[in-house]
Design an enzyme around this catalytic site. Structure first.
Site, PDB file in Angstrom:
ATOM      1  CE  LYS A  94     -13.093  11.103   7.932  1.00  0.00           C
ATOM      2  NZ  LYS A  94     -14.406  11.383   7.269  1.00  0.00           N
ATOM      3  CD  GLN A 107      -4.131   1.541  -0.391  1.00  0.00           C
ATOM      4  OE1 GLN A 107      -4.048   0.464  -0.971  1.00  0.00           O
ATOM      5  NE2 GLN A 107      -4.386   1.628   0.900  1.00  0.00           N
ATOM      6  CB  ILE A 131      -4.878  12.995   0.593  1.00  0.00           C
ATOM      7  CG1 ILE A 131      -6.374  12.773   0.388  1.00  0.00           C
ATOM      8  CG2 ILE A 131      -4.072  12.075  -0.311  1.00  0.00           C
ATOM      9  CD1 ILE A 131      -6.889  11.415   0.795  1.00  0.00           C
ATOM     10  CD  GLU A 143     -10.785  -2.967   4.153  1.00  0.00           C
ATOM     11  OE1 GLU A 143     -11.042  -4.153   4.385  1.00  0.00           O
ATOM     12  OE2 GLU A 143     -10.493  -2.145   5.038  1.00  0.00           O
ATOM     13  N   PRO A 171      -0.920  11.993  -2.339  1.00  0.00           N
ATOM     14  CG  PRO A 171      -1.395  14.165  -3.053  1.00  0.00           C
ATOM     15  CD  PRO A 171      -0.401  13.377  -2.248  1.00  0.00           C
ATOM     16  CB  THR A 192      -0.904   0.022   1.236  1.00  0.00           C
ATOM     17  OG1 THR A 192      -0.078  -0.089   2.408  1.00  0.00           O
ATOM     18  CG2 THR A 192      -1.882  -1.134   1.224  1.00  0.00           C
TER      19      THR A 192
END
Length: 698
Positions: free
Chosen positions: A657, A595, A586, A661, A589, A469
């Site tokens: 955050k 993701q 973010i 998913e 970016p 990730t």
């Protein structure tokens, strides 16, 4: 050298390439299967071909006679394990490998053949003689199954607000439909692998997992070992998607074999073994009843969801989460039901609960919009809640409306003819669709340490896991910001259980949890009185997390798609896709877009391709490889655009955050709604493959 202010302005929020990118593309990054521990022997699994029964007899003679064979591990000589060991949901019987002669599901590991080389172990496994006593099995999933029972309430009680029957009776339009999703697998590129050995009284492990600390604690419990005597490292992981978030069978067997044979043991799962022995998302069967006034104001939502499970372990596929969060309605009722079958216990995979749940809810919302003759975007905007529709708690950063409005503008949504089957290009039918959703976010307790080194650099140690990730890159930027230095001054250590307790890379809470610990340690270091270097400080966020007020914390998305459908062949192609996301601050970016796009690709794969099939006669997985279990390939991936609206979590020190998913969970519904718009026929059973879209010729 940059000043602290310049560094702070340039670390977080800037698109930087992955720090580990050069090593990965050059082949220098070492994964679990690359481990070279002197004296290592290989273990090869033998799995049960029957879905229920017992082992009558094991004859290892032929296997032991082959060259290079060290031994055979089975229920007669394996170490005894602690049945209390488990996962988030409690004790997990799937970890109790080689403990008795019982076969509770097809694919259960029944032996491990250990030899000097992989080829020797595989050859010996092929001649290991095992006789079975077969019993009747039950692997047929149905919401009406007589064994169905209420699910665990670990995610909260079912919703039951308002008078559902009265509200539905007063509605101008009601949708009452069932939506089904099949068994789905993580399908990570890297198969599972682990090497275990004893060194100076400690069990050392090189593994591929999503959380070395949590896996180490589970293994310690399972093997009745002091946690201080276990160290697990997972430096590079080739994808996880939930399938590597728990202690895997490969590691359990490697650790037991290393203990019995007193040699380093490596266990590499073949692709079919991954499908047979590693937990999957269960099949679901969901019913939605949803009604609204003529002006599109929702009056009632009823969402009941059943999912397959195993009597060996508790699990909840929390399909009804979005129903409690997304839309305001006077009456909301949810019911979660589990159906225990003779299958491997399922576990969290790629947006657990919300991926199948939002497919059902957002498909039903689209059906309701069509019945009412209302734009699907407008229907959602008209039902925006002020507080949690079920909990009544305040939202901590809810920007779904911005996602809907900006997404519609960018996609050109308002030029859409909402009537189905109106656009054609030659033989192809063209349709557009959209869906909105949420995914729960927030941090969980973790720890971190920072050392101010003599040379002016900083070593940041946190038990994070980078499963592809870009966590290394993101945490480096966050640490640089927090310390007021350039990212080049940060040396990051991760993926080691010795670094202290930390949440795993799962549930879209990894980076948030680790970042909070890192920024807390940085604040302590900067507040410390001047002293000589090196200086180390540590931080633990357990108390800070406990002090948080109760609130609804979520990321949000709106996904817009355009599809083509060939009615003569049944082929569905996604032509373009746009995702608008409210996912907090973010950090990077470039990584965030990667993701989000990756999430939408997995949602596309879920919508059109993935179908875990279980043979009813044998109870076995009939699609245990990528020849049978189809996933989206490059040729299936369209033009994908991912954009972010301004968002911020006011309770998080970094304002971030999770984004792991939120890209996945709304995509399948958006595609299904576009297929309806193209064809005029609803497809409520995933995947939407050729057999479900082929139209009869006249």
């Amino acid at each position: 050298m940059n000043t602290p202010d310049e560094c702070r302005a340039g670390a977080v929020g800037v698109a930087r390439a992955r720090l580990d990118g050069p090593d990965k593309v050059a082949g220098r990054a070492r994964y679990a299967a690359d481990a070279q521990v002197p004296g290592t022997v290989q273990g090869h699994l033998v799995t049960a071909p029957i879905a229920r029964g017992r082992i009558r007899r094991i004859d290892p003679g032929a296997a032991l006679a082959l060259p290079g064979v060290v031994g055979v591990l089975d229920h007669r000589n394996a170490p005894r394990l602690d049945p209390a060991a488990g996962n988030f949901f409690g004790p997990d019987g799937s970890l109790q490998l080689l403990q008795d002669d019982a076969i509770p599901y097809a694919g259960r590991a029944v032996a491990l053949v250990v030899a000097e080389t992989f080829e020797q172990a595989r050859a010996a496994a092929a001649v290991l003689r095992i006789d079975y006593e077969t019993e009747a099995h039950d692997t047929a999933f149905s919401a009406a199954h007589p064994a169905a029972r209420p699910a665990l309430t670990v995610f909260g009680d079912d919703a039951d607000t308002g008078d559902e029957d009265a509200e539905l009776a007063s509605c101008a339009a009601v949708v009452d439909a069932r939506y089904r999703t099949p068994e789905q697998h993580g399908a990570a590129m890297e198969p599972h692998s682990a090497t275990a050995w004893w060194e100076n009284g400690r069990l050392e492990v090189l593994d591929c997992n999503q959380g070395p600390f949590t896996v180490a604690m589970t293994l310690a419990t399972l093997m009745r070992i002091d946690p201080a005597r276990i160290r697990i490292r997972a430096e590079h992981v080739g994808g996880g998607f939930g399938s590597k978030s728990m202690l895997g069978p490969h590691l359990v067997l490697a650790a037991m074999a290393a203990t019995v044979f007193d040699r380093p043991v490596r266990v590499d799962l073949t692709r079919p073994q991954v499908f047979q022995t590693v937990a999957m998302r269960p099949a679901t069967d969901q019913r939605i009843r949803i009604g609204a006034d003529a002006d599109g104001r929702l009056r009632a939502i009823h969402h009941e969801a059943a999912f397959a499970s195993s009597p060996l372990a508790g699990y909840v596929e929390n399909c009804t989460e979005a129903t409690k969060i997304l839309y305001a309605a006077p009456a909301i009722r949810t019911r979660l039901t589990t159906v225990p079958l003779d299958i491997l216990p399922p576990y969290s995979v790629r947006g657990p609960g919300l991926a199948p749940g939002s497919f059902a809810l957002e498909s039903a919302m689209d059906e309701l919009a069509a019945l009412l003759g209302i734009d699907p975007v407008d229907l959602r905007l008209r039902n925006e809640p002020d507080t949690g529709p079920v909990s009544g708690l305040p939202f901590r950063g809810r920007n779904l409306t911005a996602c809907l409005r900006e997404g519609a503008r960018r996609f050109g949504w308002h030029t859409r003819d909402h009537r189905p089957r109106r656009r054609r290009e030659g033989p192809l039918l063209i349709g557009t669709g959209m869906a909105a959703t949420n995914f729960g976010t927030g941090a969980l307790p973790s720890s971190a340490g920072i050392t101010a080194e003599v040379d002016g650099t900083y070593t940041v140690a946190v038990g994070a896991s980078d499963i592809g990730t870009g966590a290394r890159t993101a945490l480096t930027a966050i640490a640089a910001d927090a310390l007021g230095v350039h990212p080049d001054h940060i040396r990051l250590r991760i993926a080691d259980s010795d670094l202290g307790h930390a949440w795993a890379a799962g549930g879209s809470r990894g980076t948030t949890s680790w970042a909070w610990a890192v920024t807390s340690a940085a604040a302590k270091l900067r507040a410390a009185p001047p002293t000589t270097r090196p200086l180390t400080v540590t931080a633990d966020t357990t108390e800070a997390f406990a002090a948080l007020s109760y609130a609804e914390r979520h990321a949000y998305s709106a996904v817009f798609t355009e599809v083509t459908v060939d009615p003569a062949t049944g082929e569905v192609r996604v032509r373009r896709m746009l995702g608008m996301f409210a996912a907090g601050r973010i950090v990077n970016p470039l990584l965030a877009r990667s993701q989000a796009v990756g999430g939408m690709i997995t949602g596309l794969s879920m919508a059109l391709h993935e179908d875990g099939v279980r043979d009813r006669d044998s109870g076995r997985n009939a699609t245990p490889d990528f020849a049978g279990y189809h996933i989206a390939a490059h040729a299936d991936v369209p033009d994908i655009e991912a954009r972010f609206v301004a968002d911020h979590d006011p309770d998080d020190p970094s304002g971030i955050k999770g984004i792991g998913e939120i890209g996945t969970v709304g995509t399948a519904a958006a595609i299904a709604n576009a297929v309806w718009h193209a064809t005029g026929t609803r497809r409520r059973h995933l995947p939407i493959n050729l057999s479900r879209t082929l139209e009869p010729t006249t």
